[in-house]
Enzyme design. Structure first.
Site, PDB file in Angstrom:
ATOM      1  N   HIS A 121     -10.586  21.051  23.658  1.00  0.00           N
ATOM      2  CA  HIS A 121      -9.560  21.685  23.293  1.00  0.00           C
ATOM      3  C   HIS A 121      -9.523  22.616  21.952  1.00  0.00           C
ATOM      4  O   HIS A 121      -8.898  23.570  21.980  1.00  0.00           O
ATOM      5  CB  HIS A 121      -8.195  20.671  22.810  1.00  0.00           C
ATOM      6  CG  HIS A 121      -7.863  20.010  24.286  1.00  0.00           C
ATOM      7  ND1 HIS A 121      -8.511  18.887  24.717  1.00  0.00           N
ATOM      8  CD2 HIS A 121      -6.864  20.488  25.004  1.00  0.00           C
ATOM      9  CE1 HIS A 121      -7.943  18.741  25.880  1.00  0.00           C
ATOM     10  NE2 HIS A 121      -6.869  19.410  26.132  1.00  0.00           N
ATOM     11  N   HIS A 179     -19.645   9.067  27.253  1.00  0.00           N
ATOM     12  CA  HIS A 179     -19.459   9.082  25.790  1.00  0.00           C
ATOM     13  C   HIS A 179     -18.516   8.385  24.944  1.00  0.00           C
ATOM     14  O   HIS A 179     -18.645   7.789  24.228  1.00  0.00           O
ATOM     15  CB  HIS A 179     -19.609  10.635  25.453  1.00  0.00           C
ATOM     16  CG  HIS A 179     -19.932  10.974  23.822  1.00  0.00           C
ATOM     17  ND1 HIS A 179     -18.823  10.671  22.794  1.00  0.00           N
ATOM     18  CD2 HIS A 179     -20.947  11.062  23.163  1.00  0.00           C
ATOM     19  CE1 HIS A 179     -19.551  10.724  21.805  1.00  0.00           C
ATOM     20  NE2 HIS A 179     -20.659  10.896  21.877  1.00  0.00           N
ATOM     21  N   GLU A 209     -18.372   5.493  22.376  1.00  0.00           N
ATOM     22  CA  GLU A 209     -17.693   5.799  21.123  1.00  0.00           C
ATOM     23  C   GLU A 209     -15.955   5.438  21.565  1.00  0.00           C
ATOM     24  O   GLU A 209     -15.193   5.751  20.786  1.00  0.00           O
ATOM     25  CB  GLU A 209     -17.676   7.216  20.450  1.00  0.00           C
ATOM     26  CG  GLU A 209     -19.157   7.049  20.022  1.00  0.00           C
ATOM     27  CD  GLU A 209     -19.621   8.589  19.530  1.00  0.00           C
ATOM     28  OE1 GLU A 209     -18.694   9.196  19.186  1.00  0.00           O
ATOM     29  OE2 GLU A 209     -20.728   8.733  19.193  1.00  0.00           O
ATOM     30  N   HIS A 241     -28.180   9.449  23.256  1.00  0.00           N
ATOM     31  CA  HIS A 241     -27.132   8.351  23.401  1.00  0.00           C
ATOM     32  C   HIS A 241     -27.966   7.634  24.664  1.00  0.00           C
ATOM     33  O   HIS A 241     -27.896   6.331  24.694  1.00  0.00           O
ATOM     34  CB  HIS A 241     -25.885   8.662  23.801  1.00  0.00           C
ATOM     35  CG  HIS A 241     -25.049   9.104  22.636  1.00  0.00           C
ATOM     36  ND1 HIS A 241     -24.805   8.199  21.436  1.00  0.00           N
ATOM     37  CD2 HIS A 241     -24.266  10.191  22.414  1.00  0.00           C
ATOM     38  CE1 HIS A 241     -24.055   8.580  20.706  1.00  0.00           C
ATOM     39  NE2 HIS A 241     -23.656   9.932  21.284  1.00  0.00           N
TER      40      HIS A 241
HETATM   41 CO    CO Z   1     -22.159  11.021  20.405  1.00  0.00          CO
END
Ligand code: CO
Length: 295
Positions: A121, A179, A209, A241
């Site tokens: 965004h 993620h 997350e 990650h």
């Molecule tokens: Co991250």
């Protein structure tokens, strides 16, 4: 800090814009049309993961030949890390400023993010700001991330299922690592899980997350008496990650957490950008905005 940095870039751009506008349009001449594509990823500092991005670029150039392709990374952390290693990547704003200076008039900005979260965004907002500047682009469009429509959800489901290692048995779980985000678009991960479960009740989607987290998934696996789980990233690249939070040996990695619950783990270190069926979805989203800027 972020706002200040953007403001200073904006001020800089207005100057670049004014001078190039004066040069190009000062005598009332129309600028020649120059189309360009800007591919925007979160970014990665893992060299093997960067190969996945090259794969996307090759596909884009093959499907839409003759249009120059530029790159930008939205993560300033990754850009700084790469700069320390002598590799310089632009932010989307910097890349667009350069394209503006190079005389591009029509720009298709394709997001290579997985969901339309904060970064997507922000990208859209800043990209559109470039159209309003003197000497700015005549047309600029931002393509949707991987997961935007119902059709995308179904295509991604099929693509991932196709790439689950053949050794996996029906009773083995597949745990995908997304993620995750504080943005409302985080709900896409639960939507993905729904679609996977329609086809295979042993496929789960967790996030690093956001929600659901690994503890939620672990509890379901314990209930189902799962013995073995394949861990796969639901991220464009198998970067930090995937390597550490998913497959690492640290106590808080998904592998360690599930191991401790008596579940054997088989990590698959491949990002979704390595699957051509997934790349095709981003490429199709790019096709939509390219046809819009051509109008
Ligand atoms: Co991250």
């Amino acid at each position: 800090m972020k706002k200040n940095a953007f403001l200073s870039i904006l001020v800089l751009l207005v100057f670049i814009g004014l001078s190039s506008a004066a040069l190009a349009n000062g005598h009332g001449q129309k600028r020649p049309t120059k189309k360009g594509i800007l591919l925007v990823a979160f970014g990665t500092s893992v060299p093997k993961a960067q190969i996945a991005f090259q794969h996307i670029e090759e596909r884009v150039k093959a499907v839409y030949p003759g249009i120059p392709v530029r790159w930008a990374y939205t993560s300033s952390m990754i850009r700084k890390k790469l700069a320390r290693q002598g590799q310089y990547l632009d932010s989307p704003e910097m890349a667009l400023a350069k394209m503006m200076d190079e005389g591009f008039t029509h720009v298709a900005v394709q997001s290579l993010h997985t969901i339309g979260g904060h970064e997507f965004h922000d990208l859209r907002r800043n990209a559109h700001a470039f159209a309003n500047m003197a000497g700015g682009f005549e047309r600029i469009q931002v393509g949707n991330p991987l997961l935007a429509t119902q059709k995308d959800l179904l295509r991604v489901t099929d693509a991932i299922i196709k790439h689950i290692p053949q050794t996996r048995k029906r009773e083995d779980a597949v745990v995908l690592m997304g993620h995750g985000s504080t943005h409302p678009s985080n709900a896409f991960y639960t939507a993905m899980m729904y679609h996977f479960q329609q086809k295979d009740p042993n496929i789960f989607v967790g996030t690093v997350e956001g929600a659901p987290g690994i503890e939620d998934i672990k509890n379901i696996l314990i209930q189902k008496k799962t013995k073995k789980a394949y861990l796969m990233p639901l991220m464009s690249v198998a970067g930090d990650h995937a390597k550490n939070d998913m497959a690492g040996d640290e106590e808080d990695s998904w592998k360690s957490i599930l191991n401790k619950a008596g579940i054997e783990c088989i990590p698959v270190l491949k990002g979704t950008a390595e699957y051509s069926e997934i790349v095709d979805i981003w490429v199709d989203h790019l096709g939509i905005i390219l046809s819009r800027i051509n109008k």
